[in-house]
Design a protein around this motif. Structure first.
Motif, PDB file in Angstrom:
ATOM      1  N   PHE A 191       0.808  -1.210   0.000  1.00 22.68           N
ATOM      2  CA  PHE A 191       0.000   0.000   0.000  1.00 22.68           C
ATOM      3  C   PHE A 191       0.850   1.273   0.000  1.00 22.68           C
ATOM      4  N   SER A 192       2.146   1.136  -0.136  1.00 23.84           N
ATOM      5  CA  SER A 192       3.026   2.310  -0.049  1.00 23.84           C
ATOM      6  C   SER A 192       2.822   3.285  -1.203  1.00 23.84           C
ATOM      7  N   ASN A 193       2.242   2.834  -2.297  1.00 20.38           N
ATOM      8  CA  ASN A 193       2.051   3.698  -3.460  1.00 20.38           C
ATOM      9  C   ASN A 193       0.617   4.225  -3.565  1.00 20.38           C
ATOM     10  N   VAL A 194      -0.157   4.092  -2.485  1.00 19.73           N
ATOM     11  CA  VAL A 194      -1.553   4.508  -2.493  1.00 19.73           C
ATOM     12  C   VAL A 194      -1.697   5.875  -1.844  1.00 19.73           C
ATOM     13  N   LYS A 195      -2.423   6.751  -2.521  1.00 23.04           N
ATOM     14  CA  LYS A 195      -2.697   8.082  -1.988  1.00 23.04           C
ATOM     15  C   LYS A 195      -4.093   8.067  -1.372  1.00 23.04           C
ATOM     16  N   ILE A 196      -4.206   8.404  -0.103  1.00 24.95           N
ATOM     17  CA  ILE A 196      -5.479   8.389   0.617  1.00 24.95           C
ATOM     18  C   ILE A 196      -5.993   9.822   0.754  1.00 24.95           C
TER      19      ILE A 196
ATOM     20  N   ASN B 102      -6.475   6.576  -5.173  1.00 27.67           N
ATOM     21  CA  ASN B 102      -5.598   6.901  -6.296  1.00 27.67           C
ATOM     22  C   ASN B 102      -4.202   6.415  -5.973  1.00 27.67           C
ATOM     23  N   LEU B 103      -3.451   6.124  -7.020  1.00 30.58           N
ATOM     24  CA  LEU B 103      -2.055   5.761  -6.831  1.00 30.58           C
ATOM     25  C   LEU B 103      -1.233   7.044  -6.823  1.00 30.58           C
ATOM     26  N   LYS B 104      -0.204   7.089  -5.990  1.00 29.54           N
ATOM     27  CA  LYS B 104       0.677   8.258  -5.942  1.00 29.54           C
ATOM     28  C   LYS B 104       1.293   8.471  -7.308  1.00 29.54           C
ATOM     29  N   ASP B 105       1.498   9.721  -7.674  1.00 31.15           N
ATOM     30  CA  ASP B 105       2.117  10.089  -8.954  1.00 31.15           C
ATOM     31  C   ASP B 105       1.330   9.561 -10.145  1.00 31.15           C
ATOM     32  N   SER B 106       0.010   9.428  -9.995  1.00 24.62           N
ATOM     33  CA  SER B 106      -0.813   8.901 -11.081  1.00 24.62           C
ATOM     34  C   SER B 106      -2.212   9.482 -10.976  1.00 24.62           C
ATOM     35  N   GLU B 107      -2.844   9.598 -12.110  1.00 26.28           N
ATOM     36  CA  GLU B 107      -4.246  10.017 -12.144  1.00 26.28           C
ATOM     37  C   GLU B 107      -5.170   8.808 -12.080  1.00 26.28           C
TER      38      GLU B 107
END
Length: 158
Positions: free
Chosen positions: A34-39, A133-138
């Motif tokens: 989950f480290s790449n997940v934007k909450i 959303n994923l970090k650094d991604s739309e």
């Protein structure tokens, strides 16, 4: 479809085999990164208990799910909500799920929203999902809230 007692008979028959091979069975838990997940941040506005308690959240069983003609997003669900009358809910999740993979699943819906017409079909409720959303991604991920199939249609959530 199996009868209710058939699982117990299979379990008894396989129990002796499973205890003999117990040392050989390993359970592997899949680790999810989950480290790449934007909450999204939590809402600052509060809702009083009386307002919240007016929401009717129920477990619903998917009896049928089809793509809505002329719509790229909408799926039409026919649901068992425990009342004995089928409930129709439309949800814009076709980019995330194919209709056939949802039939038989137990989902969570809010059932006391006012009906809303979409594409000429009346939707009577809303299915709950988790979105991130994923970090650094739309790119957005959406996951319908699915619960254990042992929970009966119509079970109220508190």
């Amino acid at each position: 479809m199996k009868s209710l007692g058939s699982d117990k008979q299979e379990n008894k028959a396989s129990k002796s085999n499973s205890t003999e091979n117990c040392d050989q069975i390993a359970t592997v838990e899949e680790k999810i990164d989950f480290s790449n997940v934007k909450i999204e941040p939590l809402f600052e506005e509060t809702v009083d208990f009386d307002t919240f308690s007016k929401s009717d959240f129920r477990a619903v069983k998917v009896k049928e799910c089809v793509a809505v003609p002329k719509s790229k997003k909408l799926l039409q669900f026919t649901l068992d909500d425990g009342t004995g009358v089928d409930r129709t809910i439309l949800s814009g999740i076709h980019a995330y799920y194919e209709p056939e993979e949802l039939v038989g699943k137990t989902l969570i819906a809010i059932t006391n929203l006012p009906p809303r017409a979409m594409m000429g079909i009346e939707s009577c409720g809303m299915l709950l999902s988790a979105v991130n959303n994923l970090k650094d991604s739309e790119d957005e991920e959406l996951h319908l809230l699915m619960v254990d199939d042992h929970i009966p249609a119509g079970a109220k959530l508190y």
